[in-house]
Design an enzyme around this catalytic site. Structure first.
Site, mmCIF file in Angstrom:
data_model
loop_
_atom_site.group_PDB
_atom_site.id
_atom_site.type_symbol
_atom_site.label_atom_id
_atom_site.label_comp_id
_atom_site.label_asym_id
_atom_site.label_seq_id
_atom_site.Cartn_x
_atom_site.Cartn_y
_atom_site.Cartn_z
ATOM 1 N N GLU A 257 8.334 -118.989 -5.613
ATOM 2 C CA GLU A 257 8.623 -117.676 -6.219
ATOM 3 C C GLU A 257 9.980 -117.837 -6.887
ATOM 4 O OE1 GLU A 257 9.982 -114.370 -6.908
ATOM 5 O OE2 GLU A 257 10.003 -113.862 -4.760
ATOM 6 N N CYS A 291 14.635 -110.679 -8.585
ATOM 7 C CA CYS A 291 13.864 -111.573 -9.449
ATOM 8 C C CYS A 291 12.968 -110.740 -10.360
ATOM 9 C CB CYS A 291 13.079 -112.588 -8.651
ATOM 10 S SG CYS A 291 12.022 -111.852 -7.454
HETATM 11 C C1 UN1 Z 1 12.999 -110.724 -5.185
HETATM 12 O O1 UN1 Z 1 13.853 -110.267 -5.933
HETATM 13 O O2 UN1 Z 1 13.023 -111.947 -4.844
HETATM 14 O O3 UN1 Z 1 9.396 -106.053 -6.193
HETATM 15 C C2 UN1 Z 1 11.937 -109.920 -4.538
HETATM 16 C C3 UN1 Z 1 10.587 -106.032 -5.860
HETATM 17 C C4 UN1 Z 1 10.892 -106.246 -4.389
HETATM 18 C C5 UN1 Z 1 10.995 -107.693 -4.071
HETATM 19 C C6 UN1 Z 1 11.880 -108.492 -4.971
HETATM 20 N N1 UN1 Z 1 9.844 -105.646 -3.619
HETATM 21 O O4 UN1 Z 1 11.498 -105.844 -6.647
#
Ligand code: UN1
Length: 503
Positions: A257, A291
């Site tokens: 990821e 992310c």
């Molecule tokens: C991340 O930034 O690695 O969808 C995960 C989202 C959160 C998870 C982010 N539930 O922004």
């Protein structure tokens, strides 16, 4: 109260022994004011290997415990999280700098995945398959995979780990966790709560969770070790590029990821008030350090002036400050390196003809050692290289478009493929965006920003994002091995494909 003493009292109430966080080689600083909040011991190579060995021994016992009992352990852990939500949420705020609402939201995300995984522990279904041979039955079984190595990032220090660990445990696996070296304290808190959940449950072997604190070299040790059946890593594309080939060299399994460069397309029919709020949360929330953060905006030329003016007005008013202050919406960046990367990106955007609004340093009283920046909104003449790269900071690049085809082509013309969204009231536009010829991302939303996904769906993305899926839907299959089983009850031995073979 000083952050160091607040941290120490939170850790004590979460059950972490003092010597674990005040006397080690790895110094932990809060991004809120840059001050020291703890010292944890870093594992050396031998300690890391011993942790993997303990986790492997735990797996050998845990794989035979009935899955619903494994779910019971996760249910207990979820209840402890409910009980300690405020303390753990506050610790997340101190260690990552995310605001209180988001720190609490992160713990809620853990609780949600516990509930999901507990239910899942009674639903690890396989198929039955019609056999071509008389008197034969075929079925699929899902078995525990082994030790799951989890490498997590600073920005979601506990929720993303929980997505992996809760599924791993109900699937009959054990976990070796290498948290970000910037956020080991929340990991120690999770371990302490998990140890409490294990107490009183005779089937839970020691070693179900091993925490290995350290840096990249520790992640590499997990990547190289063939006892790690599933290597699940969250972080930058660079990190994925460095580690994935090491796992591939031993033909291991990865769940990656990695970076995102998420966009929104705003169509002429969009509800602008809703769109503005969605953009604010997605672009400025978590100080642009998700992310899934919204980094690129494609606005139809007919509404661009109106929307961009509204956004500039909002950007001007965003309260930037200490994340412990309940009126703050944007806290600090993780460190000064992140601030420098933001400044460099803005300078590059400017040189490419971008009109930069915001992005300046904000002085926050009492938090002088923290790195605070006003979120930046940059109007770009085109999708320049700097827009195609992910800068982990609150920068939103806005561009104008005239046809939806053009917007979708620009949308997909980046290396990453995590999350995406379209704002429209036009059904045909929404469906085109969601179709095979639309967004090429793992997450595609309509009238919602790209960030803030629920745990029930599979989470992850395509292209440089790495292709992994975690959390909901059938992501659990990535944590198990599938056995295809054929049973012959016919008394004869017909061969598949009608082959005759015999003396
Ligand atoms: C991340 O930034 O690695 O969808 C995960 C989202 C959160 C998870 C982010 N539930 O922004």
């Amino acid at each position: 109260m000083e952050l160091a003493s607040l941290t120490s009292s939170l850790l004590s109430s979460l059950g972490v022994a003092q010597e674990r966080f005040d006397d080690g080689g790895l110094a932990v600083h809060s991004p809120i004011d840059g001050r020291l909040i703890g010292r944890v011991g870093a594992a050396d190579k031998a300690a890391t290997e011993a942790a993997i060995a303990r986790a492997h021994a735990a797996f050998l016992a845990w794989r035979s415990v009935p899955a619903p009992r494994r779910g019971e352990l996760v249910r207990r852990f979820g209840n402890l999280l409910r009980e300690h939500k405020t303390d753990l949420g506050t610790l997340v705020t101190i260690e990552t700098g995310k605001i209180r609402q988001e720190g609490l939201g992160e713990v809620q995300e853990m609780i949600d995945i516990c509930d999901f995984a507990c239910g899942l522990s009674r639903q690890l279904y396989g198929l039955t398959i019609a056999s071509e041979r008389p008197g034969h039955r075929m079925m699929e079984q899902w078995h525990p995979a082994g030790v799951v190595g989890v490498v997590s990032a600073f920005n979601f220090p506990v929720a993303v780990w929980a997505w992996n660990a809760m599924l791993a445990w109900v699937c009959g696996d054990s976990v070796v966790w290498k948290p970000s070296e910037r956020t080991p304290l929340t990991a120690l808190a999770c371990r302490a709560l998990f140890e409490r959940a294990c107490r009183g449950m005779a089937e839970a072997p020691a070693g179900l969770l091993e925490v290995v604190t350290g840096g990249r070299e520790h992640a590499a040790l997990l990547a190289d070790d063939s006892r790690i059946a599933v290597f699940s890593a969250t972080g930058s594309c660079g990190m994925g590029r460095a580690l994935a080939p090491r796992v591939a060299a031993r033909l291991g399994r990865t769940i990656l990821e990695l970076g995102g460069n998420n966009a929104a397309i705003v169509c002429p029919s969009a509800d602008l008030a809703l769109t503005e709020r969605a953009i604010l949360f997605a672009a400025a929330g978590t100080a642009g350090q998700r992310c899934t953060t919204l980094r690129r905006l494609f606005v139809h030329e007919s509404i661009a002036d109106t929307l961009l003016e509204r956004l500039r007005a909002a950007w001007r008013r965003i309260p930037v400050g200490s994340p412990l202050d309940t009126s703050t919406l944007v806290g600090p960046l993780i460190d000064s390196g992140a601030g420098a990367a933001m400044d460099a990106a803005l300078a590059e955007a400017k040189a490419a003809g971008g009109k930069v609004f915001g992005g300046e340093t904000v002085a926050v009283r009492g938090c002088e050692g923290g790195c605070y920046r006003r979120p930046a909104l940059v109007e770009m003449p085109a999708q320049h290289d700097i827009v195609r790269r992910e800068t982990f900071a609150p920068i939103l690049y806005a561009m104008r478009y005239s046809s939806l085809d053009e917007a979708i082509a620009l949308h997909n013309d980046v290396p990453q493929g995590l999350a995406s969204s379209i704002f429209t009231q036009d059904l045909a536009e929404a469906e085109r965006f969601l179709s095979a010829a639309g967004s090429d991302c793992g997450i595609a939303n309509v009238n919602i920003g790209p960030s803030g996904a629920e745990i029930g769906g599979a989470f992850g993305g395509e292209k440089d994002t790495g292709g992994g899926r975690e959390s909901g839907s059938d992501a659990w299959k990535g944590y198990m091995r599938r056995a295809t089983c054929t049973i012959n009850y016919s008394g004869a031995l017909p061969l598949a494909q009608g082959i005759r073979f015999g003396l």
